[in-house]
Design a protein around this motif. Structure first.
Motif, short mmCIF file in Angstrom:
data_model
loop_
_atom_site.label_atom_id
_atom_site.label_comp_id
_atom_site.label_asym_id
_atom_site.label_seq_id
_atom_site.Cartn_x
_atom_site.Cartn_y
_atom_site.Cartn_z
N VAL A 37 80.19 -37.49 -44.61
CA VAL A 37 79.97 -37.91 -46.00
C VAL A 37 80.74 -39.20 -46.27
O VAL A 37 80.20 -40.16 -46.84
CB VAL A 37 80.37 -36.80 -46.98
CG1 VAL A 37 80.30 -37.30 -48.42
CG2 VAL A 37 79.49 -35.57 -46.79
N LEU A 38 81.99 -39.24 -45.84
CA LEU A 38 82.84 -40.41 -46.08
C LEU A 38 82.27 -41.66 -45.41
O LEU A 38 82.15 -42.72 -46.05
CB LEU A 38 84.26 -40.12 -45.56
CG LEU A 38 85.31 -41.20 -45.75
CD1 LEU A 38 85.54 -41.46 -47.23
CD2 LEU A 38 86.60 -40.80 -45.07
N ALA A 53 79.19 -42.17 -44.35
CA ALA A 53 77.89 -42.52 -44.94
C ALA A 53 78.09 -43.33 -46.22
O ALA A 53 77.39 -44.32 -46.46
CB ALA A 53 77.07 -41.26 -45.20
N ARG A 54 79.05 -42.92 -47.03
CA ARG A 54 79.32 -43.66 -48.28
C ARG A 54 79.84 -45.05 -47.99
O ARG A 54 79.43 -46.03 -48.61
CB ARG A 54 80.31 -42.89 -49.14
CG ARG A 54 79.73 -41.67 -49.82
CD ARG A 54 80.75 -40.96 -50.68
NE ARG A 54 80.19 -39.73 -51.22
CZ ARG A 54 80.90 -38.75 -51.74
NH1 ARG A 54 82.22 -38.84 -51.80
NH2 ARG A 54 80.32 -37.67 -52.22
N LEU A 55 80.76 -45.15 -47.03
CA LEU A 55 81.34 -46.46 -46.69
C LEU A 55 80.30 -47.41 -46.13
O LEU A 55 80.38 -48.62 -46.35
CB LEU A 55 82.49 -46.28 -45.70
CG LEU A 55 83.77 -45.64 -46.24
CD1 LEU A 55 84.76 -45.39 -45.10
CD2 LEU A 55 84.41 -46.51 -47.31
N ARG A 56 79.33 -46.87 -45.41
CA ARG A 56 78.29 -47.71 -44.79
C ARG A 56 77.01 -47.77 -45.62
O ARG A 56 76.00 -48.27 -45.16
CB ARG A 56 77.97 -47.17 -43.39
CG ARG A 56 79.13 -47.25 -42.41
CD ARG A 56 79.49 -48.68 -42.05
NE ARG A 56 78.39 -49.38 -41.42
CZ ARG A 56 78.13 -49.36 -40.12
NH1 ARG A 56 78.90 -48.68 -39.31
NH2 ARG A 56 77.12 -50.03 -39.64
N HIS A 57 77.05 -47.24 -46.85
CA HIS A 57 75.90 -47.25 -47.76
C HIS A 57 74.67 -46.60 -47.13
O HIS A 57 73.56 -47.11 -47.24
CB HIS A 57 75.59 -48.68 -48.22
CG HIS A 57 76.77 -49.38 -48.80
ND1 HIS A 57 77.33 -49.01 -50.01
CD2 HIS A 57 77.54 -50.40 -48.32
CE1 HIS A 57 78.38 -49.79 -50.26
NE2 HIS A 57 78.53 -50.63 -49.25
N GLN A 58 74.91 -45.46 -46.48
CA GLN A 58 73.85 -44.66 -45.86
C GLN A 58 73.58 -43.45 -46.75
O GLN A 58 74.40 -43.09 -47.59
CB GLN A 58 74.27 -44.20 -44.47
CG GLN A 58 74.54 -45.32 -43.49
CD GLN A 58 73.27 -46.03 -43.07
OE1 GLN A 58 72.22 -45.44 -42.93
NE2 GLN A 58 73.38 -47.35 -42.88
N ASP A 72 73.42 -39.65 -48.06
CA ASP A 72 74.30 -38.50 -47.89
C ASP A 72 73.69 -37.58 -46.82
O ASP A 72 72.52 -37.19 -46.93
CB ASP A 72 74.41 -37.74 -49.22
CG ASP A 72 75.47 -36.65 -49.18
OD1 ASP A 72 75.60 -35.96 -48.15
OD2 ASP A 72 76.16 -36.48 -50.19
N HIS A 113 84.03 -31.13 -51.35
CA HIS A 113 82.58 -31.34 -51.33
C HIS A 113 81.81 -30.09 -51.78
O HIS A 113 80.80 -29.73 -51.19
CB HIS A 113 82.13 -31.79 -49.94
CG HIS A 113 82.81 -33.03 -49.47
ND1 HIS A 113 82.54 -34.28 -49.99
CD2 HIS A 113 83.80 -33.22 -48.56
CE1 HIS A 113 83.30 -35.18 -49.41
NE2 HIS A 113 84.08 -34.57 -48.54
#
Length: 194
Positions: free
Chosen positions: A22-23, A25-30, A32, A100
């Motif tokens: 999750v972390l 994915a958020r950092l790489r704008h992917q 969830d 989460h």
């Protein structure tokens, strides 16, 4: 030592609750990882994004938090069985993460990190079982189940003092795979394509 041990259990659970899938994915704008594929925030589902470096980073992060929990317990002078209980707390955190909404992963990579520090030969046996099963069937869930099944008899023979906490670890991983087991029995479980 009881207060320190209980604090370590809580810390390991909170550490395990960090979801690298999750972390990252958020950092790489992917997207969830809980919203696509298997809806599992783990390395294999991240691989479904087609981003191998992101999947590898997820795998290493999830393994690392399990290993770190056991390492911290070892640094406090805890016995191996107590280290195993701390490792179980980290795996539980991964499966039921506080941060989460208790929607976590399957716990396999975190358990691998725990085993790597608890007993590297046990980790090697489980990894060999996982790789062999995956090479034959290309199904990650079946490979994980095979690793669990092979691990317990090996531990009973070589490290019986770890049997109870590691058996509980395996049990919660198996319970987390209950839907996968149903799909395996029905012949509908997803395979990885090369």
């Amino acid at each position: 030592m009881t207060i320190e041990f209980n604090l370590l259990l809580c810390m390991a659970y909170l550490l395990g609750s960090i979801s690298f899938a999750v972390l990252l994915a958020r950092l790489r704008h992917q997207p969830d990882p809980r919203s696509f594929g298997s809806r599992n925030p783990g390395a294999s589902n991240m691989l479904r994004l087609g981003n191998r470096p992101l999947a590898l980073a997820t795998l290493l992060g999830d393994m690392g938090k399990g290993a770190l929990a056991v390492w911290l317990a070892r640094q406090q002078g805890l016995e191996p069985v107590q280290q195993a209980w701390v490792g179980l707390a980290a795996v539980t955190g991964h499966i039921l993460p506080l941060y989460h909404r208790f929607q976590g992963g399957k716990g396999v990579a975190t358990a691998a990190g725990v085993l790597l520090l608890l007993s590297w030969p046990a980790a090697a046996v489980a990894a060999l079982a996982w790789l062999s099963a995956f090479a034959i069937c290309s199904i990650a869930s079946l490979a994980s189940l095979a690793a669990c099944v092979v691990l317990l008899p090996w531990l009973a023979w070589h490290s019986p003092e770890l049997q109870i906490p590691v058996s509980l670890m395996v049990l919660i991983i198996l319970l987390r795979h209950r839907l996968n087991i149903g799909r395996l029995l029905a012949g509908t479980e997803n395979r990885f394509r090369s």
